[in-house]
Design an enzyme around this catalytic site. Sequence first.
Site, PDB file in Angstrom:
ATOM      1  N   GLY A  42       0.894  -0.914   0.213  1.00 33.09           N
ATOM      2  CA  GLY A  42      -0.235   0.059  -0.218  1.00 33.09           C
ATOM      3  C   GLY A  42       0.791   0.854  -0.078  1.00 33.09           C
ATOM      4  CD  GLU A  97       0.845   1.516   6.628  1.00 31.12           C
ATOM      5  OE1 GLU A  97       1.160   1.588   5.262  1.00 31.12           O
ATOM      6  OE2 GLU A  97       0.174   0.105   7.349  1.00 31.12           O
ATOM      7  CG  ASP A  98      -1.291   1.568   3.622  1.00 27.50           C
ATOM      8  OD1 ASP A  98      -0.991   1.609   4.368  1.00 27.50           O
ATOM      9  OD2 ASP A  98      -1.783   0.925   2.036  1.00 27.50           O
ATOM     10  CG  ASP A 101      -8.358   0.390  10.977  1.00 25.42           C
ATOM     11  OD1 ASP A 101      -8.898   1.547  11.092  1.00 25.42           O
ATOM     12  OD2 ASP A 101      -8.650   0.052  10.160  1.00 25.42           O
ATOM     13  CE  LYS A 129     -10.226   3.534   8.411  1.00 25.27           C
ATOM     14  NZ  LYS A 129     -10.128   2.669   7.008  1.00 25.27           N
ATOM     15  CG  PHE A 150     -12.135  -0.298   2.952  1.00 29.22           C
ATOM     16  CD1 PHE A 150     -11.536  -0.769   4.308  1.00 29.22           C
ATOM     17  CD2 PHE A 150     -11.661   0.011   1.704  1.00 29.22           C
ATOM     18  CE1 PHE A 150     -10.923  -1.538   3.280  1.00 29.22           C
ATOM     19  CE2 PHE A 150     -10.673  -0.803   1.759  1.00 29.22           C
ATOM     20  CZ  PHE A 150     -10.045  -1.363   2.721  1.00 29.22           C
ATOM     21  CB  VAL A 151     -10.192   5.654   1.785  1.00 28.65           C
ATOM     22  CG1 VAL A 151     -10.502   6.240   2.088  1.00 28.65           C
ATOM     23  CG2 VAL A 151      -8.519   5.496   2.539  1.00 28.65           C
ATOM     24  CG  ASP A 157      -5.430  -3.431  -0.938  1.00 35.34           C
ATOM     25  OD1 ASP A 157      -4.910  -3.450  -0.399  1.00 35.34           O
ATOM     26  OD2 ASP A 157      -5.963  -4.573  -1.552  1.00 35.34           O
ATOM     27  NE  ARG A 163      -1.895  -3.912  -3.394  1.00 44.41           N
ATOM     28  CZ  ARG A 163      -2.050  -3.494  -2.776  1.00 44.41           C
ATOM     29  NH1 ARG A 163      -2.065  -2.646  -1.834  1.00 44.41           N
ATOM     30  NH2 ARG A 163      -2.625  -4.503  -2.002  1.00 44.41           N
TER      31      ARG A 163
HETATM   32  P1  IMP Z   1      -4.031  -1.477  11.528  1.00 47.48           P
HETATM   33  O1  IMP Z   1      -3.360  -2.517  11.910  1.00 47.48           O
HETATM   34  O2  IMP Z   1      -5.283  -1.313  11.525  1.00 47.48           O
HETATM   35  O3  IMP Z   1      -3.680   0.058  11.230  1.00 47.48           O
HETATM   36  O4  IMP Z   1      -3.782  -1.389   9.876  1.00 47.48           O
HETATM   37  C1  IMP Z   1      -3.286  -0.781   9.248  1.00 47.48           C
HETATM   38  C2  IMP Z   1      -3.406  -1.478   7.654  1.00 47.48           C
HETATM   39  O5  IMP Z   1      -4.543  -1.830   6.976  1.00 47.48           O
HETATM   40  C3  IMP Z   1      -3.230  -0.560   6.347  1.00 47.48           C
HETATM   41  O6  IMP Z   1      -1.444  -0.519   5.842  1.00 47.48           O
HETATM   42  C4  IMP Z   1      -3.427  -1.078   5.007  1.00 47.48           C
HETATM   43  O7  IMP Z   1      -3.487  -1.689   4.660  1.00 47.48           O
HETATM   44  C5  IMP Z   1      -4.789  -1.738   6.289  1.00 47.48           C
HETATM   45  N1  IMP Z   1      -6.002  -0.711   5.795  1.00 47.48           N
HETATM   46  C6  IMP Z   1      -7.084  -0.098   7.189  1.00 47.48           C
HETATM   47  N2  IMP Z   1      -7.841   0.620   6.844  1.00 47.48           N
HETATM   48  C7  IMP Z   1      -7.603   0.801   5.001  1.00 47.48           C
HETATM   49  C8  IMP Z   1      -8.636   1.390   4.323  1.00 47.48           C
HETATM   50  O8  IMP Z   1      -9.535   2.437   4.859  1.00 47.48           O
HETATM   51  N3  IMP Z   1      -8.596   1.146   3.011  1.00 47.48           N
HETATM   52  C9  IMP Z   1      -7.169  -0.017   2.617  1.00 47.48           C
HETATM   53  N4  IMP Z   1      -6.783   0.132   3.349  1.00 47.48           N
HETATM   54  C10 IMP Z   1      -6.898  -0.164   4.248  1.00 47.48           C
HETATM   55 MG    MG Z   2      -0.837  -1.470   4.198  1.00 46.56          MG
END
Ligand code: IMP
Ligand code: MG
Length: 176
Positions: A42, A97-98, A101, A129, A150-151, A157, A163
Amino acid sequence: MKEEVSILIEEEQVEKRVKELAEEINRDYAGKTLHLICILKGSVFFTCELAKYIKVPVTMDFIGVSSYGDGLKSSGYISIDRDLTMGIKGRDVIVVEDILDSGRTLSYLAHMLKKREPASLRVCTLLDKPAHRQTEVDIAYTGFEIEDYFVVGYGLDYAQRYRNLPYIGVLNIKED
Ligand code: IMP
Ligand code: MG
């Protein structure tokens, strides 16, 4: 099921913000060599665009981490699919990081990388987010804070698609 993407952040806005982040990084890392760690897949678009505007010497490496599977929600289980190819001991590292969450991916990764004794370790995320944050993560650079959507696009992706969109869009899935 019909998927629709509506634009949340225009391509020009993303580009402008990426340049601003690079300028901040240039100021903070003046006189140093910066080691960028791109989280596959990502963050590829973001890391490459950011790197183009960084003026201090840059080295780059890639790490493959998965947490989401093919769905809209994180599985909560994080695995390293592909480790770094270079050591980070003594380097000034920024993990790129992209999207942040729940925070689980980055907190797991930061914990793991700190054990490898970098000189410094910071996190740069394009999107934050905060709605579902479960773990506190220390973020040095944030592009945009967004609502609980959800983006997709600009590297992000849904089931490996979207992507390549040059903008960041909200994915809506509608029942037929
Ligand atoms: P976390 O571990 O919950 O912080 O998730 C982070 C990872 O989840 C990111 O690196 C993304 O790959 C994926 N992710 C979280 N939210 C989204 C979204 O809205 N769209 C796409 N991928 C997401
Ligand atoms: Mg990711």
